[in-house]
Design a protein around this motif. Structure first.
Motif, PDB file in Angstrom:
ATOM      1  N   LEU A 295       0.836  -1.204   0.000  1.00  0.00           N
ATOM      2  CA  LEU A 295       0.000   0.000   0.000  1.00  0.00           C
ATOM      3  C   LEU A 295       0.869   1.253   0.000  1.00  0.00           C
ATOM      4  O   LEU A 295       0.668   2.179  -0.803  1.00  0.00           O
ATOM      5  N   PHE A 296       1.857   1.267   0.891  1.00  0.00           N
ATOM      6  CA  PHE A 296       2.728   2.435   0.984  1.00  0.00           C
ATOM      7  C   PHE A 296       3.475   2.648  -0.327  1.00  0.00           C
ATOM      8  O   PHE A 296       3.530   3.764  -0.868  1.00  0.00           O
ATOM      9  N   SER A 297       4.021   1.575  -0.882  1.00  0.00           N
ATOM     10  CA  SER A 297       4.748   1.667  -2.151  1.00  0.00           C
ATOM     11  C   SER A 297       3.854   2.200  -3.260  1.00  0.00           C
ATOM     12  O   SER A 297       4.290   2.996  -4.099  1.00  0.00           O
ATOM     13  N   THR A 298       2.594   1.730  -3.251  1.00  0.00           N
ATOM     14  CA  THR A 298       1.691   2.136  -4.323  1.00  0.00           C
ATOM     15  C   THR A 298       1.345   3.618  -4.209  1.00  0.00           C
ATOM     16  O   THR A 298       1.238   4.320  -5.214  1.00  0.00           O
ATOM     17  N   PHE A 299       1.192   4.096  -2.982  1.00  0.00           N
ATOM     18  CA  PHE A 299       0.968   5.523  -2.816  1.00  0.00           C
ATOM     19  C   PHE A 299       2.189   6.324  -3.286  1.00  0.00           C
ATOM     20  O   PHE A 299       2.065   7.417  -3.845  1.00  0.00           O
ATOM     21  N   LEU A 300       3.361   5.739  -3.065  1.00  0.00           N
ATOM     22  CA  LEU A 300       4.586   6.380  -3.544  1.00  0.00           C
ATOM     23  C   LEU A 300       4.559   6.469  -5.073  1.00  0.00           C
ATOM     24  O   LEU A 300       4.853   7.522  -5.659  1.00  0.00           O
TER      25      LEU A 300
ATOM     26  N   ALA B   2       0.893   0.667  11.763  1.00  0.00           N
ATOM     27  CA  ALA B   2       1.621   1.927  11.632  1.00  0.00           C
ATOM     28  C   ALA B   2       1.658   2.392  10.175  1.00  0.00           C
ATOM     29  O   ALA B   2       1.421   3.573   9.891  1.00  0.00           O
ATOM     30  N   LEU B   3       1.935   1.473   9.240  1.00  0.00           N
ATOM     31  CA  LEU B   3       2.024   1.873   7.832  1.00  0.00           C
ATOM     32  C   LEU B   3       0.678   2.364   7.319  1.00  0.00           C
ATOM     33  O   LEU B   3       0.598   3.362   6.604  1.00  0.00           O
ATOM     34  N   ASN B   4      -0.389   1.630   7.712  1.00  0.00           N
ATOM     35  CA  ASN B   4      -1.715   2.039   7.263  1.00  0.00           C
ATOM     36  C   ASN B   4      -2.038   3.446   7.759  1.00  0.00           C
ATOM     37  O   ASN B   4      -2.525   4.302   6.993  1.00  0.00           O
ATOM     38  N   ALA B   5      -1.737   3.695   9.028  1.00  0.00           N
ATOM     39  CA  ALA B   5      -2.028   5.016   9.588  1.00  0.00           C
ATOM     40  C   ALA B   5      -1.131   6.089   8.972  1.00  0.00           C
ATOM     41  O   ALA B   5      -1.554   7.218   8.737  1.00  0.00           O
ATOM     42  N   LEU B   6       0.120   5.696   8.686  1.00  0.00           N
ATOM     43  CA  LEU B   6       1.064   6.640   8.102  1.00  0.00           C
ATOM     44  C   LEU B   6       0.586   7.094   6.719  1.00  0.00           C
ATOM     45  O   LEU B   6       0.640   8.282   6.379  1.00  0.00           O
ATOM     46  N   VAL B   7       0.081   6.123   5.943  1.00  0.00           N
ATOM     47  CA  VAL B   7      -0.463   6.467   4.628  1.00  0.00           C
ATOM     48  C   VAL B   7      -1.625   7.443   4.787  1.00  0.00           C
ATOM     49  O   VAL B   7      -1.718   8.446   4.071  1.00  0.00           O
ATOM     50  N   GLY B   8      -2.514   7.137   5.774  1.00  0.00           N
ATOM     51  CA  GLY B   8      -3.646   8.028   6.003  1.00  0.00           C
ATOM     52  C   GLY B   8      -3.188   9.419   6.411  1.00  0.00           C
ATOM     53  O   GLY B   8      -3.788  10.426   6.035  1.00  0.00           O
ATOM     54  N   TRP B   9      -2.102   9.468   7.168  1.00  0.00           N
ATOM     55  CA  TRP B   9      -1.619  10.763   7.659  1.00  0.00           C
ATOM     56  C   TRP B   9      -0.982  11.569   6.533  1.00  0.00           C
ATOM     57  O   TRP B   9      -1.208  12.776   6.412  1.00  0.00           O
TER      58      TRP B   9
ATOM     59  N   PHE C 113      -3.311  -1.175  29.245  1.00  0.00           N
ATOM     60  CA  PHE C 113      -2.464  -0.382  28.348  1.00  0.00           C
ATOM     61  C   PHE C 113      -3.121  -0.126  26.993  1.00  0.00           C
ATOM     62  O   PHE C 113      -3.076   0.985  26.480  1.00  0.00           O
ATOM     63  N   VAL C 114      -3.732  -1.163  26.398  1.00  0.00           N
ATOM     64  CA  VAL C 114      -4.276  -0.929  25.055  1.00  0.00           C
ATOM     65  C   VAL C 114      -5.435   0.054  25.075  1.00  0.00           C
ATOM     66  O   VAL C 114      -5.686   0.742  24.090  1.00  0.00           O
ATOM     67  N   VAL C 115      -6.159   0.119  26.210  1.00  0.00           N
ATOM     68  CA  VAL C 115      -7.245   1.098  26.268  1.00  0.00           C
ATOM     69  C   VAL C 115      -6.701   2.488  26.616  1.00  0.00           C
ATOM     70  O   VAL C 115      -7.128   3.499  26.059  1.00  0.00           O
ATOM     71  N   MET C 116      -5.741   2.535  27.542  1.00  0.00           N
ATOM     72  CA  MET C 116      -5.307   3.839  28.046  1.00  0.00           C
ATOM     73  C   MET C 116      -4.238   4.523  27.193  1.00  0.00           C
ATOM     74  O   MET C 116      -4.227   5.748  27.084  1.00  0.00           O
ATOM     75  N   ILE C 117      -3.326   3.728  26.600  1.00  0.00           N
ATOM     76  CA  ILE C 117      -2.224   4.372  25.865  1.00  0.00           C
ATOM     77  C   ILE C 117      -2.727   5.339  24.797  1.00  0.00           C
ATOM     78  O   ILE C 117      -2.241   6.473  24.708  1.00  0.00           O
ATOM     79  N   PRO C 118      -3.723   4.925  23.976  1.00  0.00           N
ATOM     80  CA  PRO C 118      -4.188   5.888  22.968  1.00  0.00           C
ATOM     81  C   PRO C 118      -4.696   7.197  23.574  1.00  0.00           C
ATOM     82  O   PRO C 118      -4.612   8.253  22.946  1.00  0.00           O
ATOM     83  N   THR C 119      -5.214   7.134  24.821  1.00  0.00           N
ATOM     84  CA  THR C 119      -5.715   8.374  25.425  1.00  0.00           C
ATOM     85  C   THR C 119      -4.571   9.222  25.975  1.00  0.00           C
ATOM     86  O   THR C 119      -4.740  10.408  26.218  1.00  0.00           O
ATOM     87  N   TRP C 120      -3.403   8.596  26.202  1.00  0.00           N
ATOM     88  CA  TRP C 120      -2.272   9.372  26.713  1.00  0.00           C
ATOM     89  C   TRP C 120      -1.464  10.012  25.601  1.00  0.00           C
ATOM     90  O   TRP C 120      -0.744  10.980  25.836  1.00  0.00           O
ATOM     91  N   LEU C 121      -1.559   9.435  24.399  1.00  0.00           N
ATOM     92  CA  LEU C 121      -0.743   9.959  23.309  1.00  0.00           C
ATOM     93  C   LEU C 121      -1.172  11.389  23.014  1.00  0.00           C
ATOM     94  O   LEU C 121      -2.335  11.747  23.175  1.00  0.00           O
ATOM     95  N   PRO C 122      -0.226  12.206  22.586  1.00  0.00           N
ATOM     96  CA  PRO C 122      -0.584  13.593  22.281  1.00  0.00           C
ATOM     97  C   PRO C 122      -1.663  13.602  21.197  1.00  0.00           C
ATOM     98  O   PRO C 122      -1.548  12.895  20.201  1.00  0.00           O
ATOM     99  N   ASN C 123      -2.726  14.373  21.429  1.00  0.00           N
ATOM    100  CA  ASN C 123      -3.820  14.311  20.459  1.00  0.00           C
ATOM    101  C   ASN C 123      -3.820  15.490  19.499  1.00  0.00           C
ATOM    102  O   ASN C 123      -4.829  15.846  18.930  1.00  0.00           O
ATOM    103  N   ARG C 124      -2.656  16.082  19.332  1.00  0.00           N
ATOM    104  CA  ARG C 124      -2.600  17.175  18.370  1.00  0.00           C
ATOM    105  C   ARG C 124      -2.763  16.655  16.946  1.00  0.00           C
ATOM    106  O   ARG C 124      -3.392  17.261  16.106  1.00  0.00           O
ATOM    107  N   TYR C 125      -2.178  15.468  16.688  1.00  0.00           N
ATOM    108  CA  TYR C 125      -2.353  14.830  15.387  1.00  0.00           C
ATOM    109  C   TYR C 125      -3.037  13.489  15.601  1.00  0.00           C
ATOM    110  O   TYR C 125      -2.362  12.477  15.746  1.00  0.00           O
ATOM    111  N   PRO C 126      -4.381  13.471  15.666  1.00  0.00           N
ATOM    112  CA  PRO C 126      -5.062  12.222  16.012  1.00  0.00           C
ATOM    113  C   PRO C 126      -4.725  11.083  15.041  1.00  0.00           C
ATOM    114  O   PRO C 126      -4.706   9.930  15.430  1.00  0.00           O
TER     115      PRO C 126
END
Lengths: 296, 353
Positions: A44-49, A106-113, B283-296
């Motif tokens: 996915l990432f490569s294809t967006f590239l 992470a890659l999926n979210a990175l592409v979205g970002w 952790f899996v429930v709370m960590i996302p709430t601790w992460l900085p939410n400037r860039y969701p």
């Protein structure tokens, strides 16, 4: 009858794409015994590239080539930096699954970002025309996909069977420890394997997006499942098997989606699931795979 | 790691009054804290976080039994969670069943399903099983959508709320919390006892060396299928309870991300530890709430990235880290008092091996 033949062509075309992603999975599996759960999202990432290069005005073929090059390097780096420190699959399978699942997220979210979550128009690599053979019309896209896959398979065959590098890859796949004693730099070979897989994934991703005319961050996960089915069917250590498996899975899912009313278009994925399950139960090594013999 | 060959003693704390006292105090303190939580925190925290943590903890407990103790990797437990949730939703919503009664049905149904998935799993090992279960997880929302006349599909269905009986004098969200907590405590005690029992040793032996276990008379297929069934049951009960907490189900809630989250909870907490799943769920429930939410949009990137880092630096998860740290402290203090290695160390190493 015409509808049936049309479906066969579509099934084979989609199957060729599944087969090429399966090929990427097999390239990693052969050398490490590991199934890369992030393969779909790496593609996915490569294809967006690729899309980005094309958007900047690079011709599509050159854009794909550039993306394959970048992906090769990125794949090699991923192996060295993220995968190797975790350990080998025999002792740390769970940790490796988690690492690649983490990469998937992470890659999926990175592409979205980077590129946003809305779909992008992707060009037809081989143009939009069709060739009519009798009553069946085959798109240039389908023909091009078949041709690319055939060339890719041929090149990989030459690489593995006719070059020293390919020999080293096969040696590492068969026994990493002995290979390292024979002077092969196993680490380099593993990086090469991951890089190659990432590059093949980039090509497969471009074919996929081109077939759909659409690029979207949600569609590659399903592609991964189909590729799993293809690789399982063909045997996880056989490149030819991956391609044949891909074609069969493409055919089965399209025909099942078309003719089994109970499944319909929505549940095509269930047909792929059934393929995986049946193969693993009946013939775990797949059609072309080597049988695993475990010594005690 | 060097393996101390000190003789394994039975758990010492019963004979050692000081350690027994410490344990009792800690248990009482944790218990009191858990009981006080819904009176300290407002509704949105209890409903939106604590109750979710409890349901995830129960599901992760089940997955840990399968993946941590029995060594069968499942990336598909979200599907069992979903089956449990839909069982409760359909029985309560369409057939007017009382909430508690649906728990039994959800448990029975997911046990049977778990056994059915466990049977092919006998022939499928390691990564292949992960792959099959991943496909299962991917297929579940599609099946739900396909049968939308019963399930409500992607639109979802609403269920009547789970209300606190008058005699309790509790608010609804507090009552839910206590019910969920009670089920969780029972589940953790049962699983702890199971793992420490003969059956538990057979389950662990199967993970460590199938052939050796078989030679010692462990019926591999029976224990593997049984583990799969129990594991799925816990996930199903957790799913049913999640509908107690949030009376709404739809296809998207039980997608592949849920399955991944549960597996991550197991590994982050510490696979093959009793309380690991609880920490992991936290952790899996709370960590996302601790992460900085400037860039969701970036938080899944950080989440995935931190998973990778964790696996590289601390493959034993949170409890693995704690164990390492406490071992280090004990060694340091042991050296200072020059009393030599304490007898406790050896058996920790063996217990974790």
């Amino acid at each position: 009858m015409d509808l049936f033949l049309d479906r066969v062509v579509i099934g084979l075309e989609q199957g060729a794409i599944y087969g090429s992603v399966a090929l990427a999975l097999v390239l990693i599996y052969r050398s490490t015994g590991f199934v890369n759960f992030a393969q779909g999202e790496m593609a996915l990432f490569s294809t967006f590239l690729t899309w980005q290069f094309w958007e900047w005005g690079v011709p599509i073929a050159a854009a794909i080539a550039a993306s394959m090059g970048v992906s090769f390097l990125a794949g090699a780096v991923i192996e060295r930096v993220l995968i190797r420190p975790v350990g080998d699959v025999e002792h740390n399978a769970l940790a490796l699954v988690i690492v690649t699942v983490g990469m998937l997220l992470a890659l999926n979210a990175l592409v979205g970002w980077i590129w946003g979550t809305e779909g992008r128009r992707f060009p037809k690599i081989f143009g939009a025309g069709t060739v009519d053979i009798g009553s069946v019309s085959i798109s240039y896209q389908a023909l091009g996909t078949f041709a690319v896959l055939a060339v890719l398979l041929g090149l990989l065959y030459l690489l593995f069977q006719r070059t020293k590098l390919g020999l080293a890859v096969r040696a590492v796949a068969s026994n990493a420890e002995s290979s390292s004693l024979a002077g092969i730099r196993v680490g380099r070979i593993l990086m090469f394997g991951w890089g190659l897989a990432a590059a093949v994934g980039a090509l497969a991703g471009a074919l996929y997006a081109s077939e759909l005319s659409l690029l979207d961050s949600n569609i590659f996960f399903q592609l991964l499942i189909y590729a799993f089915a293809a690789a399982t069917l063909g045997g996880f250590d056989s490149p030819v098997g991956a391609v044949v498996g891909g074609l069969v899975v493409g055919l089965v899912t399209v025909l099942a989606g078309g003719y089994v009313g109970f499944l319909g278009e929505d549940l095509k994925l269930v047909a792929a699931f059934a393929v995986i399950l049946v193969v693993l139960l009946v013939r775990p090594q797949g059609l072309f795979g080597r049988k695993q013999v475990s010594r005690v | 790691m060097t393996l101390d060959v000190t003789p394994v003693e039975p758990r010492g704390f019963l004979r050692d009054p000081k350690r027994l006292a410490v344990r009792v105090v800690i248990t009482l303190a944790v218990g009191a804290l858990l009981l006080a939580l819904p009176h300290i925190y407002p509704r949105f925290r209890v409903e939106g976080q604590f109750n979710v943590i409890i349901t995830y903890a129960i599901a992760a407990l089940g997955l840990n039994l399968l993946t941590g103790y029995n060594g069968q990797i499942s990336v598909g437990h979200g599907a069992f969670f979903g089956v449990g949730a839909y069982t409760t939703a359909i029985l309560v919503g369409d057939h007017g069943w009382p909430h508690f009664a649906t728990l039994a049905v959800a448990a029975a149904l997911t046990f049977v399903l778990g056994v059915l998935v466990g049977l092919p799993a006998l022939r499928i090992q390691g990564l292949y099983l992960a792959l099959v279960t991943l496909a299962l997880a991917a297929a579940f929302p599609l099946v739900v959508t396909r049968f939308s006349s019963v399930t409500g599909g992607t639109q979802g269905m609403r269920v009547s709320r789970f209300r606190a009986p008058d005699w309790t004098g509790l608010k609804d969200y507090q009552w839910k919390y206590y019910v969920l907590l009670a089920v969780a405590v029972v589940a953790f005690v049962l699983v702890r006892n199971l793992v420490k029992s003969r059956v538990g040793r057979a389950i662990i032996a199967t993970r460590d060396n199938e052939t050796a276990a078989q030679v010692l008379g462990v019926d591999l297929s029976r224990y593997k299928v049984l583990t799969f069934g129990i594991s799925a049951t816990l996930a199903g009960v957790a799913g049913a309870l999640s509908v107690f907490n949030e009376p709404f189900v739809n296809a998207e809630k039980y997608n592949i991300n849920l399955s991944i989250t549960l597996l991550v909870a197991v590994v982050v907490g510490g696979a093959a530890t009793i309380f690991g799943p609880a920490w992991g769920a936290f952790f899996v429930v709370m960590i996302p709430t601790w992460l900085p939410n400037r860039y969701p949009q970036l938080s899944p990137v950080l989440f995935g990235g931190s998973l990778i880092v964790l696996m590289i630096l601390a493959p034993g998860g949170f409890l693995g880290l704690v164990r390492q740290a406490s071992g280090w402290v004990r060694r340091r203090s042991g050296r200072r008092s020059s009393a030599g290695p304490s007898p406790g160390e050896g058996h920790d190493a063996l217990a974790s091996a």
